[in-house]
Design a protein around this motif. Structure first.
Motif, PDB file in Angstrom:
ATOM      1  N   UNK A  50       0.814  -1.214   0.000  1.00  0.00           N
ATOM      2  CA  UNK A  50       0.000   0.000   0.000  1.00  0.00           C
ATOM      3  C   UNK A  50       0.850   1.267   0.000  1.00  0.00           C
ATOM      4  N   UNK A  51       2.170   1.135   0.242  1.00  0.00           N
ATOM      5  CA  UNK A  51       3.054   2.290   0.113  1.00  0.00           C
ATOM      6  C   UNK A  51       3.568   2.865   1.421  1.00  0.00           C
ATOM      7  N   UNK A  52       3.593   2.070   2.483  1.00  0.00           N
ATOM      8  CA  UNK A  52       4.056   2.561   3.791  1.00  0.00           C
ATOM      9  C   UNK A  52       5.527   2.961   3.754  1.00  0.00           C
ATOM     10  N   UNK A  53       6.360   2.086   3.192  1.00  0.00           N
ATOM     11  CA  UNK A  53       7.807   2.335   3.214  1.00  0.00           C
ATOM     12  C   UNK A  53       8.177   3.575   2.416  1.00  0.00           C
ATOM     13  N   UNK A  54       7.613   3.740   1.217  1.00  0.00           N
ATOM     14  CA  UNK A  54       7.960   4.919   0.412  1.00  0.00           C
ATOM     15  C   UNK A  54       7.466   6.193   1.091  1.00  0.00           C
ATOM     16  N   UNK A  55       6.329   6.113   1.784  1.00  0.00           N
ATOM     17  CA  UNK A  55       5.812   7.266   2.518  1.00  0.00           C
ATOM     18  C   UNK A  55       6.769   7.654   3.650  1.00  0.00           C
ATOM     19  N   UNK A  56       7.214   6.644   4.418  1.00  0.00           N
ATOM     20  CA  UNK A  56       8.104   6.901   5.555  1.00  0.00           C
ATOM     21  C   UNK A  56       9.454   7.448   5.094  1.00  0.00           C
TER      22      UNK A  56
END
Length: 396
Positions: A50-56
């Protein structure tokens, strides 16, 4: 200009990053309270892809000028990769990551404190290992472990105290925290010890992030009212993109993708708005041709092995027994008793494999009914069966 990343990209440029403005603003506002001596502890959850790592990593980039920022991926520890994650292994990983962050900032004085601590404390040692180029003693006893662990966990606050004229605080991102499940019966004691140390830190913010949903029992262990953090964590769940967001995203980032209305509906159904699948499928689709529902469906099955590659790898590492359990859920969700009847085994023998499959996020249980939680895995298995008449239990 087309600038669509692959779904596997763990870090995006600002040009590639899309949406999530509200999530970023909320998280940044919370984190910036660290400079006022009121640091938050945040939990960011969401399904895989869902994109957690790229967001962080984007938030880390934006804040690293004013804060000491550390990104820790628990799934990258050698102990986790070998299936032997330990509390000491986690402490080693924290230690090397924090000192690496200090080195990048040019903070050398903390290294003197580290050396002094090791020289002045009376440790019983089993061994000394290399951690980020610095010696880390492996303690002999439980008391020694607690002393060393407390010192390591206190380092982010010590770093701030030494350099408060240069930074506003320390921000620690602990990603893939579901890996802590590997601690087994030691999980609760580790979480309570961790919290007991960090709760008095006034200038250190922590973000836990993991590929789980709000229904996962690990949420209760960490952030629930009876959990280690006693309901004091701020929970943020990242959701898949809406249809409107995906449509705008594709029009802006990949205008050569010629989806008609029915084609887009099928595209969204295939990807469910999960950025990993949206990016990967869009990159693999044929460009500058008319894509209606039928064509997108054909393309989906053509590219399915690429969309499911990470899941296929997981599938290949399952035992035959675990694979059989997954295949019983292909047509419809089942209770444990129903799975046992289909496999002609006792319900009690399913406890261990069901727990493992849930930890791997391949299946979920809701109201004691199990279902496959990865629709792409389900689609790949069904397609394999339709093409070959048998599920891919073994591969050459």
């Amino acid at each position: 200009m087309e600038d669509l990343p692959w779904g596997t990209d763990a870090e995006l440029t600002d040009a590639q990053f899309y949406n999530r403005e509200q999530d970023i603003q909320i998280i940044r506002t919370l984190l910036e309270s660290t400079s006022k001596g009121s640091p938050p502890t945040i939990m960011i959850i969401g399904i895989r892809g869902v994109g957690k790592t790229v967001l962080l990593k984007k938030i880390k980039r934006e804040l690293e000028k004013d804060y000491l920022t550390s990104y820790i991926d628990l799934s990258a520890t050698s102990g986790y990769q070998r299936g032997k994650l330990t509390e000491m292994g986690i402490i080693e990983h924290f230690y090397s990551t924090w000192l690496e962050s200090c080195e990048k900032k040019g903070f050398s004085t903390i290294l003197k404190k580290v050396s002094k601590f090791f020289k002045t404390k009376n440790f019983g040692l089993k061994d000394i290992v290399d951690a980020g180029g610095l010696p880390l003693p492996i303690p002999q006893s439980e008391d020694d472990y607690k002393k060393l662990s407390k010192f390591v966990l206190d380092l982010p606050q010590l770093i701030f105290d030494d350099h408060k004229d240069k930074i506003k605080g320390s921000i620690i991102i602990i990603d893939e925290f579901q890996a802590l499940n590997d601690l087994g019966e030691n999980l609760d004691s580790f979480l309570w010890f961790f919290r007991s140390v960090i709760q008095n830190q006034k200038n250190v913010a922590y973000i836990f992030s993991g590929s789980i949903t709000s229904r996962d029992e690990m949420i209760e262990k960490i952030a629930g009212h009876s959990g280690a953090f006693g309901g004091r964590m701020l929970n943020i769940e990242l959701k898949p993109f809406t249809k409107e967001t995906v449509q705008s995203y594709l029009l802006e980032k990949l205008p050569s993708l010629n989806l008609d209305e029915s084609g887009f509906e099928r595209f969204y159904k295939c990807t469910q708005g999960i950025p990993f699948y949206v990016n990967t499928f869009a990159k693999l689709l044929q460009k500058d041709i008319h894509l209606n529902e039928k064509k997108v469906k054909e393309e989906f099955y053509r590219t399915l092995p690429f969309l499911a590659v990470h899941l296929i790898n997981q599938w290949s590492r399952l035992t035959f027994h675990e694979q059989n359990i997954v295949t019983t859920l292909i047509d419809q969700p089942c209770k444990r008793k129903e799975i046992a009847e289909k496999l002609n085994i006792t319900p009690g023998s399913l406890s261990k494999p069901l727990n493992k499959l849930q930890k791997l996020r391949l299946i979920e249980s809701k109201n004691s009914i199990y279902h496959i939680s990865e629709p792409i895995l389900k689609a790949w298995l069904k397609n394999e069966y339709q093409e070959k008449g048998v599920f891919p239990f073994r591969s050459m």
